[in-house]
Design a protein around this motif. Structure first.
Motif, PDB file in Angstrom:
ATOM      1  N   ILE A  35      32.635  26.745  34.262  1.00 30.07           N
ATOM      2  CA  ILE A  35      31.211  26.685  34.570  1.00 30.07           C
ATOM      3  C   ILE A  35      30.850  27.589  35.753  1.00 30.07           C
ATOM      4  O   ILE A  35      31.512  27.549  36.793  1.00 30.07           O
ATOM      5  N   THR A  36      29.827  28.384  35.572  1.00 31.40           N
ATOM      6  CA  THR A  36      29.222  29.110  36.684  1.00 31.40           C
ATOM      7  C   THR A  36      27.789  28.613  36.839  1.00 31.40           C
ATOM      8  O   THR A  36      26.978  28.729  35.916  1.00 31.40           O
ATOM      9  N   TYR A  37      27.491  28.036  37.992  1.00 29.85           N
ATOM     10  CA  TYR A  37      26.124  27.594  38.265  1.00 29.85           C
ATOM     11  C   TYR A  37      25.315  28.786  38.777  1.00 29.85           C
ATOM     12  O   TYR A  37      25.863  29.719  39.364  1.00 29.85           O
ATOM     13  N   ASP A  74      24.392  33.829  41.014  1.00 26.80           N
ATOM     14  CA  ASP A  74      25.497  32.871  40.874  1.00 26.80           C
ATOM     15  C   ASP A  74      25.638  32.047  42.147  1.00 26.80           C
ATOM     16  O   ASP A  74      25.577  32.583  43.255  1.00 26.80           O
ATOM     17  N   ASN A 108      28.427  29.885  42.556  1.00 32.04           N
ATOM     18  CA  ASN A 108      29.843  29.596  42.788  1.00 32.04           C
ATOM     19  C   ASN A 108      30.419  30.220  44.054  1.00 32.04           C
ATOM     20  O   ASN A 108      31.217  29.581  44.751  1.00 32.04           O
ATOM     21  N   ASN A 162      31.972  20.261  44.029  1.00 33.87           N
ATOM     22  CA  ASN A 162      30.826  19.585  43.439  1.00 33.87           C
ATOM     23  C   ASN A 162      30.052  18.809  44.500  1.00 33.87           C
ATOM     24  O   ASN A 162      30.599  18.393  45.517  1.00 33.87           O
ATOM     25  N   SER A 179      23.258  26.832  34.407  1.00 35.53           N
ATOM     26  CA  SER A 179      24.661  27.235  34.379  1.00 35.53           C
ATOM     27  C   SER A 179      24.934  28.056  33.126  1.00 35.53           C
ATOM     28  O   SER A 179      24.124  28.109  32.197  1.00 35.53           O
ATOM     29  N   TYR A 180      26.103  28.683  33.122  1.00 31.04           N
ATOM     30  CA  TYR A 180      26.534  29.432  31.942  1.00 31.04           C
ATOM     31  C   TYR A 180      28.051  29.571  31.987  1.00 31.04           C
ATOM     32  O   TYR A 180      28.710  29.229  32.981  1.00 31.04           O
ATOM     33  N   TYR A 231      24.151  29.439  28.028  1.00 28.46           N
ATOM     34  CA  TYR A 231      23.230  29.755  29.131  1.00 28.46           C
ATOM     35  C   TYR A 231      22.107  28.725  29.150  1.00 28.46           C
ATOM     36  O   TYR A 231      21.327  28.607  28.204  1.00 28.46           O
ATOM     37  N   LEU A 277      25.589  19.833  41.789  1.00 27.17           N
ATOM     38  CA  LEU A 277      26.660  20.435  40.990  1.00 27.17           C
ATOM     39  C   LEU A 277      27.657  19.343  40.632  1.00 27.17           C
ATOM     40  O   LEU A 277      28.126  18.622  41.517  1.00 27.17           O
ATOM     41  N   LEU A 324      32.069  21.612  38.372  1.00 26.14           N
ATOM     42  CA  LEU A 324      33.036  22.607  38.830  1.00 26.14           C
ATOM     43  C   LEU A 324      34.448  22.048  38.655  1.00 26.14           C
ATOM     44  O   LEU A 324      34.737  20.937  39.103  1.00 26.14           O
TER      45      LEU A 324
END
Length: 307
Positions: free
Chosen positions: A33-35, A66, A68, A74, A108-109, A121, A147, A150
């Motif tokens: 996961i990328t927030y 991004d 991250n 989290n 996120s994506y 996405y 979050l 993660l």
């Protein structure tokens, strides 16, 4: 090539977080996961994530930022938006219309690193703007997002000293000296020393960006090539800077403090807010080498942890 592979091995495994890195590399794609914050605006803005600047005034007007790189685990994450008058037009106020045309969404994506395909996405959590009733000299607003997915936890700057407690002149002198050291390394094209200094940063990038071993080797080759072929002999003098503290005093850096309408035959190019570690292009343009530093508890030596 043998030397590069050996260096890659060192960067991958010779660090206090090696076991966590190995576990992260085994994370299945569907959990990588990328927030991010999806932002659309018709004017330049600055976005901060957890009190760390995550964008520049000249960032693309429709983009995703991004999260991250600016979070360690989290939990709650603080987003801040800043809007300043457009200096190129000589504006002194931020208009209500421009503020209301800023649209921010949290989401996120997942990126397939092999194909570069974007999966799942989702930017469906609106961060509503509360605009003033009249034009203002400056606009700022904050939001909290959560979050929860993660698959890792990083040490990052969490054990850094609170640099707000330092004497400012003493701190600035120390930070400037470190930047001067880095400038010489880059101007000398000393890729080996540069790689040593960014090892901690690179270790954590491998984790939060879910890099494969193949991608790590490629990135290391590009870092080496960049320093040896592009920064060598092209770094401008360290000048026009100011001290900046981020992450509630845990991170420090230098940034250019003066607007430019053009730089090195490239217009428009505003380098205000850039790192003063700047490589000047042979004919036009420039490229910065930003570094965010922290000072571990009990240590007197800065560590590069982010860009």
């Amino acid at each position: 090539m043998r030397q590069l592979v050996f260096l890659c091995f060192i960067l991958l495994f010779n660090c206090h977080n090696a076991q966590k890195k190995m576990e992260t590399q085994q994370i299945p794609l569907e959990k990588q996961i990328t927030y991010m914050i999806d932002i659309t605006t018709n004017i330049p803005v600055i976005v901060y994530v957890n009190d760390i600047k995550a964008s520049e005034l000249n960032m693309p007007l429709g983009t995703a930022i991004d999260l991250n790189p600016y979070v360690l685990k989290n939990g709650k994450c603080k987003i801040k938006l800043q809007i300043f008058p457009l200096f190129r037009r000589g504006d002194t106020l931020v208009t209500v219309e421009n503020i209301m045309r800023c649209n921010l969404f949290f989401g996120s994506y997942i990126r397939n690193k092999e194909t570069n395909e974007i999966l799942n996405y989702k930017a469906d959590v609106a961060l509503p703007i509360v605009a003033p009733k009249e034009d203002v000299p400056y606009f700022e607003q904050e939001w909290d997002v959560e979050l929860t997915e993660l698959p890792y936890e990083l040490e990052g700057w969490s054990k850094g000293q609170d640099l707000r407690k330092w004497d400012k002149d003493k701190l600035e002198k120390k930070v400037v000296a470190f930047h001067q050291k880095i400038r010489k390394i880059l101007n000398d094209g000393n890729s080996e020393e540069w790689m040593k200094l960014i090892q901690k940063r690179f270790d954590e990038v491998c984790i939060f960006d879910y890099l494969s071993e193949k991608r790590i080797e490629k990135d290391l080759e590009e870092i080496k090539e960049d320093v040896e072929e592009y920064s060598k002999g092209t770094m401008i003098p360290l000048e026009d800077y100011e001290l900046k503290l981020y992450a509630e005093g845990k991170l420090v850096t230098l940034e250019r403090k003066t607007h430019t309408r053009e730089f090195n035959n490239y217009s428009p190019l505003d380098i205000k807010g850039w790192s003063p570690l700047i490589s000047k292009g042979t004919t036009y343009g420039a490229a910065p080498y930003p570094i965010l530093l922290y000072l571990p508890q009990g240590s007197d030596e800065f560590v590069i942890i982010r860009r």
